[in-house]
Design a protein around this motif. Structure first.
Motif, PDB file in Angstrom:
ATOM      1  N   UNK A  21      -0.886 -12.340   1.211  1.00 55.29           N
ATOM      2  CA  UNK A  21      -2.098 -11.888   0.519  1.00 55.29           C
ATOM      3  C   UNK A  21      -1.995 -10.406   0.162  1.00 55.29           C
ATOM      4  N   UNK A  22      -1.555  -9.602   1.129  1.00 55.64           N
ATOM      5  CA  UNK A  22      -1.475  -8.161   0.885  1.00 55.64           C
ATOM      6  C   UNK A  22      -0.454  -7.869  -0.207  1.00 55.64           C
ATOM      7  N   UNK A  23       0.684  -8.543  -0.154  1.00 56.53           N
ATOM      8  CA  UNK A  23       1.721  -8.326  -1.176  1.00 56.53           C
ATOM      9  C   UNK A  23       1.167  -8.654  -2.572  1.00 56.53           C
ATOM     10  N   UNK A  24       0.466  -9.755  -2.671  1.00 58.22           N
ATOM     11  CA  UNK A  24      -0.091 -10.161  -3.968  1.00 58.22           C
ATOM     12  C   UNK A  24      -1.146  -9.172  -4.452  1.00 58.22           C
ATOM     13  N   UNK A  25      -1.980  -8.682  -3.524  1.00 55.90           N
ATOM     14  CA  UNK A  25      -3.008  -7.710  -3.909  1.00 55.90           C
ATOM     15  C   UNK A  25      -2.379  -6.403  -4.397  1.00 55.90           C
ATOM     16  N   UNK A  26      -1.359  -5.943  -3.676  1.00 54.29           N
ATOM     17  CA  UNK A  26      -0.696  -4.691  -4.074  1.00 54.29           C
ATOM     18  C   UNK A  26       0.013  -4.876  -5.417  1.00 54.29           C
ATOM     19  N   UNK A  63      -8.538  -8.953   4.520  1.00 52.03           N
ATOM     20  CA  UNK A  63      -7.836  -7.957   3.693  1.00 52.03           C
ATOM     21  C   UNK A  63      -8.804  -6.937   3.110  1.00 52.03           C
ATOM     22  N   UNK A  64     -10.033  -7.361   2.827  1.00 51.51           N
ATOM     23  CA  UNK A  64     -10.991  -6.471   2.180  1.00 51.51           C
ATOM     24  C   UNK A  64     -11.493  -5.346   3.081  1.00 51.51           C
ATOM     25  N   UNK A  65     -11.290  -5.463   4.393  1.00 49.98           N
ATOM     26  CA  UNK A  65     -11.720  -4.359   5.264  1.00 49.98           C
ATOM     27  C   UNK A  65     -10.701  -3.228   5.272  1.00 49.98           C
ATOM     28  N   UNK A  66      -9.528  -3.475   4.672  1.00 50.27           N
ATOM     29  CA  UNK A  66      -8.491  -2.445   4.636  1.00 50.27           C
ATOM     30  C   UNK A  66      -8.528  -1.732   3.288  1.00 50.27           C
ATOM     31  N   UNK A  67      -8.444  -0.410   3.320  1.00 52.07           N
ATOM     32  CA  UNK A  67      -8.419   0.350   2.070  1.00 52.07           C
ATOM     33  C   UNK A  67      -7.050   0.196   1.409  1.00 52.07           C
ATOM     34  N   UNK A  68      -7.013   0.503   0.098  1.00 50.14           N
ATOM     35  CA  UNK A  68      -5.788   0.291  -0.679  1.00 50.14           C
ATOM     36  C   UNK A  68      -4.580   1.012  -0.105  1.00 50.14           C
ATOM     37  N   UNK A  69      -4.781   2.257   0.358  1.00 52.48           N
ATOM     38  CA  UNK A  69      -3.613   2.981   0.876  1.00 52.48           C
ATOM     39  C   UNK A  69      -3.089   2.377   2.174  1.00 52.48           C
ATOM     40  N   UNK A  76       5.240  -1.192   3.531  1.00 52.59           N
ATOM     41  CA  UNK A  76       6.462  -0.430   3.809  1.00 52.59           C
ATOM     42  C   UNK A  76       6.706  -0.255   5.307  1.00 52.59           C
ATOM     43  N   UNK A  77       5.837  -0.843   6.128  1.00 48.39           N
ATOM     44  CA  UNK A  77       5.968  -0.688   7.584  1.00 48.39           C
ATOM     45  C   UNK A  77       6.899  -1.746   8.167  1.00 48.39           C
ATOM     46  N   UNK A  78       7.350  -1.473   9.402  1.00 48.98           N
ATOM     47  CA  UNK A  78       8.161  -2.479  10.090  1.00 48.98           C
ATOM     48  C   UNK A  78       7.266  -3.611  10.585  1.00 48.98           C
ATOM     49  N   UNK A  79       7.913  -4.659  11.053  1.00 47.33           N
ATOM     50  CA  UNK A  79       7.194  -5.871  11.459  1.00 47.33           C
ATOM     51  C   UNK A  79       6.139  -5.600  12.541  1.00 47.33           C
ATOM     52  N   UNK A  80       6.510  -4.805  13.554  1.00 43.50           N
ATOM     53  CA  UNK A  80       5.575  -4.534  14.650  1.00 43.50           C
ATOM     54  C   UNK A  80       4.327  -3.815  14.139  1.00 43.50           C
ATOM     55  N   UNK A  81       4.518  -2.862  13.233  1.00 45.31           N
ATOM     56  CA  UNK A  81       3.371  -2.128  12.683  1.00 45.31           C
ATOM     57  C   UNK A  81       2.528  -3.032  11.798  1.00 45.31           C
ATOM     58  N   UNK A  82       3.172  -3.894  11.035  1.00 42.55           N
ATOM     59  CA  UNK A  82       2.411  -4.835  10.202  1.00 42.55           C
ATOM     60  C   UNK A  82       1.512  -5.719  11.072  1.00 42.55           C
ATOM     61  N   UNK A 177       3.174   7.110  10.909  1.00 40.38           N
ATOM     62  CA  UNK A 177       2.467   7.039   9.616  1.00 40.38           C
ATOM     63  C   UNK A 177       1.110   6.341   9.793  1.00 40.38           C
ATOM     64  N   UNK A 178       1.066   5.297  10.615  1.00 34.46           N
ATOM     65  CA  UNK A 178      -0.205   4.591  10.853  1.00 34.46           C
ATOM     66  C   UNK A 178      -1.152   5.485  11.658  1.00 34.46           C
TER      67      UNK A 178
END
Length: 198
Positions: A21-26, A63-69, A76-82, A177-178
């Protein structure tokens, strides 16, 4: 103030789906286009349309609770951060789970308690039932399912590790970065909750 909800009993962590979902939105897809991919092209791999619609709705809300940035940072984050960002999205969308992370998980970690048990979550729910008439009216079955969801979310995000049947508290080290993102947004409370620190 946001009402307490037991809606998480119907949800799973759905990391792979959330990532799609996030990939498609971006990439610029609209919610209508993503919904069509779910229903016509079976993006979620679910044969029953009513179930695909429900999960689409849950993931869209998440997904909508997360801002675009933060969506950009997710990709661009690693799996654990995702996985941690996925957990943050769940917590930001549900007041009770958010409070559980901060008040119960974080507290246990600060005190050096090794394991999170079902009893710990029951005590948290009992405390909240004393504070909220809504939660006091939830059935034992609802609370049991919610407890199971909380355990699964924390385990899937890497905040708990199952060892010999025990759920060991394993607070992660946040990607810088997070952590900087959360600091810039004034959301260090969620960073402290996830890291289990004061």
């Amino acid at each position: 103030m946001e009402k307490y909800s037991s809606g998480l009993v119907s949800e799973s962590f759905w990391f792979v789906e959330f990532k799609q979902f996030i990939k498609l939105r971006v990439e610029g897809k609209s919610w209508d286009e993503i919904k069509e991919l779910c229903l016509k092209d079976n993006l979620l791999g679910i044969s029953k349309e009513y179930r695909a619609k429900r999960i689409f709705g849950y993931l869209k809300n998440r997904a909508q609770v997360l801002e675009e940035d933060l969506l950009d940072l997710f990709l661009i984050s690693d799996l654990a951060t995702q996985k941690i960002i996925t957990l943050i999205a769940i917590a930001k969308g549900n007041r009770l789970f958010n409070e559980f992370l901060y008040e119960e998980y974080r507290e246990k970690s600060i005190l050096g308690i090794e394991e999170l048990t079902a009893s710990d979550i029951n005590i948290f729910f009992n405390k909240k039932q004393d504070q909220s008439e809504d939660i006091a009216n939830w059935t034992d079955v609802t609370l049991k399912r919610l407890r199971s969801s909380y355990m699964n979310f924390l385990t899937d995000a890497g905040l708990l590790t199952v060892v010999d049947g025990k759920r060991i508290i394993t607070p992660p080290i946040l990607d810088i970065a997070l952590e900087n993102y959360l600091m810039d947004k004034g959301e260090m409370y969620i960073a402290r909750a996830v890291r289990g620190v004061s």
